[in-house]
Design an enzyme around this catalytic site. Structure first.
Site, PDB file in Angstrom:
ATOM      1  N   GLU A   1      -0.945 -14.131  19.923  1.00 58.52           N
ATOM      2  CA  GLU A   1       0.263 -14.902  20.258  1.00 58.52           C
ATOM      3  C   GLU A   1       1.434 -13.952  20.061  1.00 58.52           C
ATOM      4  OE1 GLU A   1       0.290 -17.904  21.418  1.00 58.52           O
ATOM      5  OE2 GLU A   1      -1.752 -18.544  21.008  1.00 58.52           O
TER       6      GLU A   1
ATOM      7  N   CYS B   1       9.682 -16.986  19.234  1.00 59.93           N
ATOM      8  CA  CYS B   1       8.973 -16.339  20.350  1.00 59.93           C
ATOM      9  C   CYS B   1       9.321 -17.034  21.664  1.00 59.93           C
ATOM     10  CB  CYS B   1       7.477 -16.364  20.101  1.00 59.93           C
ATOM     11  SG  CYS B   1       6.845 -17.999  19.731  1.00 59.93           S
TER      12      CYS B   1
HETATM   13  P1  NAD Z   1       4.572  -7.610  13.739  1.00 61.65           P
HETATM   14  O1  NAD Z   1       3.617  -7.369  14.836  1.00 61.65           O
HETATM   15  O2  NAD Z   1       5.351  -6.463  13.224  1.00 61.65           O
HETATM   16  O3  NAD Z   1       3.801  -8.197  12.467  1.00 61.65           O
HETATM   17  C1  NAD Z   1       3.111  -9.430  12.484  1.00 61.65           C
HETATM   18  C2  NAD Z   1       2.050  -9.432  11.396  1.00 61.65           C
HETATM   19  O4  NAD Z   1       1.063  -8.469  11.715  1.00 61.65           O
HETATM   20  C3  NAD Z   1       2.539  -9.048  10.007  1.00 61.65           C
HETATM   21  O5  NAD Z   1       1.838  -9.824   9.082  1.00 61.65           O
HETATM   22  C4  NAD Z   1       2.144  -7.586   9.897  1.00 61.65           C
HETATM   23  O6  NAD Z   1       1.934  -7.163   8.571  1.00 61.65           O
HETATM   24  C5  NAD Z   1       0.846  -7.568  10.669  1.00 61.65           C
HETATM   25  N1  NAD Z   1       0.510  -6.313  11.334  1.00 61.65           N
HETATM   26  C6  NAD Z   1       1.313  -5.556  12.114  1.00 61.65           C
HETATM   27  N2  NAD Z   1       0.616  -4.505  12.602  1.00 61.65           N
HETATM   28  C7  NAD Z   1      -0.640  -4.619  12.116  1.00 61.65           C
HETATM   29  C8  NAD Z   1      -1.830  -3.846  12.258  1.00 61.65           C
HETATM   30  N3  NAD Z   1      -1.850  -2.741  12.991  1.00 61.65           N
HETATM   31  N4  NAD Z   1      -2.954  -4.264  11.643  1.00 61.65           N
HETATM   32  C9  NAD Z   1      -2.948  -5.380  10.890  1.00 61.65           C
HETATM   33  N5  NAD Z   1      -1.852  -6.154  10.697  1.00 61.65           N
HETATM   34  C10 NAD Z   1      -0.717  -5.778  11.309  1.00 61.65           C
HETATM   35  O7  NAD Z   1       5.512  -8.801  14.221  1.00 61.65           O
HETATM   36  P2  NAD Z   1       6.739  -9.467  13.441  1.00 61.65           P
HETATM   37  O8  NAD Z   1       7.920  -8.589  13.546  1.00 61.65           O
HETATM   38  O9  NAD Z   1       6.306  -9.927  12.097  1.00 61.65           O
HETATM   39  O10 NAD Z   1       6.972 -10.797  14.297  1.00 61.65           O
HETATM   40  C11 NAD Z   1       7.865 -10.900  15.359  1.00 61.65           C
HETATM   41  C12 NAD Z   1       7.112 -10.999  16.651  1.00 61.65           C
HETATM   42  O11 NAD Z   1       6.238 -12.103  16.613  1.00 61.65           O
HETATM   43  C13 NAD Z   1       8.034 -11.237  17.831  1.00 61.65           C
HETATM   44  O12 NAD Z   1       7.666 -10.396  18.889  1.00 61.65           O
HETATM   45  C14 NAD Z   1       7.743 -12.691  18.201  1.00 61.65           C
HETATM   46  O13 NAD Z   1       7.996 -13.006  19.550  1.00 61.65           O
HETATM   47  C15 NAD Z   1       6.309 -12.826  17.837  1.00 61.65           C
HETATM   48  N6  NAD Z   1       5.919 -14.227  17.641  1.00 61.65           N
HETATM   49  C16 NAD Z   1       5.081 -14.803  18.549  1.00 61.65           C
HETATM   50  C17 NAD Z   1       4.731 -16.143  18.411  1.00 61.65           C
HETATM   51  C18 NAD Z   1       3.808 -16.809  19.404  1.00 61.65           C
HETATM   52  O14 NAD Z   1       3.298 -17.859  19.087  1.00 61.65           O
HETATM   53  N7  NAD Z   1       3.579 -16.239  20.584  1.00 61.65           N
HETATM   54  C19 NAD Z   1       5.234 -16.890  17.343  1.00 61.65           C
HETATM   55  C20 NAD Z   1       6.074 -16.275  16.446  1.00 61.65           C
HETATM   56  C21 NAD Z   1       6.415 -14.937  16.589  1.00 61.65           C
END
Ligand code: NAD
Length: 518
Positions: A233, A267
């Site tokens: 997502e 998002c």
């Molecule tokens: P992010 O990808 O930096 O991190 C999200 C999570 O993933 C965190 O817990 C992080 O520690 C973990 N993570 C990141 N890279 C990883 C890896 N290589 N291996 C394992 N874990 C890893 O995203 P963010 O900045 O926390 O969130 C913002 C983003 O989330 C925005 O792009 C937003 O649009 C999206 N989002 C999407 C939805 C949806 O339902 N589509 C909902 C909410 C937020």
């Protein structure tokens, strides 16, 4: 030595707590507990799993204001966004599945074709095993608990790895233990990216990831090494299309809330407005008035429900918004802001950007903050083309009194969700699947698919076992081959004629099987 996470309140800068990331041994023990819980949960009737969710529901309702305060301290959003976006959404999901999960998860009979007469076909929805939920910081309770609850109701233990920016220590863990939720049914592991990576290497049965496109690609790559199924997502750059016949006041109000709720850190936030040429100037003027009337932590210190927006949760996201807006201005766009950005503040003012070009970051990259672009269009086809001119495809909205036109446009928008004369509402109905296309993700959750996605959909075909063999089994003979040729001629004709022609061939096949399998 594992890394230390210092969690601060994004609005005040005060340190809330420090965390030590778990050791590899601690993570392995978490996975072992999840595997032990899997054996218990898969044998629990769905109603018993729902009883566990009811405990959570009662706890969330009873402690809502405490929880809201905790979420606000972690994330910096305003109390109304925390109550609606995080707590209400979890309660709504539980309530939906209390009613529908037993039916969604029961064995499902499916038709068996005439050629397989005498057999019965069904699908069993069986649990998968430990599910890893990796969540972001923007809705720290909702994005952790809602997929976790879907996975749990489907019969799986869950490990949640919340964002290092909003670990929710003392909130997520407290909700699970103090509500009396089944021990190890849902565990929480606090840590950053590396902790997430280590958990993936412990081979959960499925990964449910919510986060950035960059994070999603990294997770997909790592999961591929173990062939772990992944649901992603990801981000969005949602369009809001306003036609000349729309209820203008409603469309402006929808754009304001769609762009600014949760401080634009959603998002499915509306990030690109496309407005019919004939109403463009009026729309932008009304938008400015309404953006200007909203309160932010820069303009109002008390909340209690009176604050409209929070601050930015992370310094890097504040930087992205600021950089996009500044770059657009430098490249010739017109930037209007509710007030001058305050030096040193973690809050960004409500911002409208017009006269943008498609290549500007503010127009083509996810902003994830309180800024929206507004672009005029002349025709329906142009509006659709502009809306689809993005690598993302999460949500969208269409505003017109002509519902046939709205339906036509909705069909052509490349997005997982469309709201008509509304904004961010499709995700408010748990009966509707949620997810994106293009770079906004892979898979869906919520609705019927929201439970099935966490199941091994087992196809089961039952024969009573009376006959000694089947026609297509050995031995292969010329006589059998001739019969197969006839079957191919008549089996797919369909209708009564097909049935009448198939019947004598079927009888012949039956006697041949008897003869050959004696
Ligand atoms: P992010 O990808 O930096 O991190 C999200 C999570 O993933 C965190 O817990 C992080 O520690 C973990 N993570 C990141 N890279 C990883 C890896 N290589 N291996 C394992 N874990 C890893 O995203 P963010 O900045 O926390 O969130 C913002 C983003 O989330 C925005 O792009 C937003 O649009 C999206 N989002 C999407 C939805 C949806 O339902 N589509 C909902 C909410 C937020």
């Amino acid at each position: 030595m594992t890394a230390t996470i210092v969690k601060t309140n994004p609005r005040t800068g005060e340190t809330l707590y420090t965390l030590q990331e778990p050791t590899p041994e601690a993570l392995a023990a978490t996975m072992e507990r999840a595997c032990a819980a899997a054996a218990v949960i898969k044998n629990m009737p769905v109603e018993a799993r729902l009883d566990e969710c009811r405990k959570l529901k009662r706890y969330l309702i009873a402690h809502k204001e405490d929880l809201v305060a905790g979420i606000v301290a972690e994330n910096g959003k305003c109390v109304t966004d925390a109550l609606i976006g995080d707590i209400f959404t979890c309660l709504d999901l539980i309530t939906h599945y209390e009613k529908h999960a037993p039916k969604i998860l029961q064995d499902e009979a499916v038709p068996t074709p005439t050629l397989l007469m005498g057999k019965k076909s069904k699908i069993m929805y069986c649990p998968l095993g430990p599910v890893l939920v990796i969540s972001p910081w923007n809705y720290p309770l909702n994005t952790s608990l809602t997929p976790a609850l879907c996975a749990f109701i489907a019969g799986n233990p869950v490990i949640i790895k919340p964002s290092e920016w909003t670990p929710m220590r003392g909130i997520l863990d407290r909700v699970l233990t103090e509500s009396g939720f089944l021990k190890d049914g849902i565990q929480v592991v606090f840590g950053g990216r590396e902790t997430g990576q280590q958990l993936i290497d412990l081979r959960p049965a499925k990964i449910f990831f919510t986060g950035s496109v960059r994070g999603g690609k990294a997770i997909l790559t790592q999961a591929a090494q173990h062939l772990i199924p992944v649901e992603l997502e990801l981000g969005g750059k949602d369009p809001l299309i306003v036609f000349e016949d729309a209820n203008l006041e409603r469309a402006v109000n929808g754009a304001v809330w769609g762009a600014l709720n949760n401080t634009g850190q959603g998002c499915t936030s509306a990030e690109r407005c496309f407005v019919h040429d004939s109403i463009f100037d009026t729309f932008v003027e009304r938008l400015k008035e309404k953006f200007g009337a909203l309160s932010t932590p820069d303009t109002k210190t008390e909340d209690g429900g009176a604050l409209d927006m929070g601050c930015m949760t992370t310094p890097f996201q504040l930087d992205i918004v600021r950089t996009q807006v500044d770059a657009a201005r430098a490249a010739g766009a017109t930037v209007w802001q509710a007030y001058e950005p305050k030096q040193g503040s973690t809050t960004y003012p409500p911002t409208i950007v017009t006269k943008v070009t498609p290549g500007m970051a503010a127009q083509c990259e996810e902003t994830f903050g309180p800024a929206i672009t507004v672009v005029p269009f002349k025709t329906e086809a142009e509006a659709i083309a502009l809306a689809n001119d993005t690598p993302y495809g999460l949500s969208s909205s269409v505003w017109t009194r002509d519902l046939a036109k709205a339906d036509r446009v909705a069909r052509q928008i490349e997005a997982g969700n469309v709201c008509i004369n509304d904004v961010m509402s499709s995700e408010g109905n748990t009966a509707l699947p949620f997810g994106g296309v293009k770079q906004s993700g892979i898979g869906r959750y919520k609705g019927v698919v929201g439970l099935h996605t966490f199941c091994n959909m087992k196809s089961v075909m039952t024969d009573k076992g009376a006959k000694n063999a089947e026609l297509n089994w050995y031995p292969y003979t010329p006589e059998k081959y001739q019969l197969f040729l006839k079957i191919v001629d008549v089996a797919f004709l369909g209708g009564l004629t097909g049935l009448l022609k198939l019947a004598p061939v079927g009888m012949k096949a039956d006697s041949l099987v008897k003869k050959l399998s004696k």
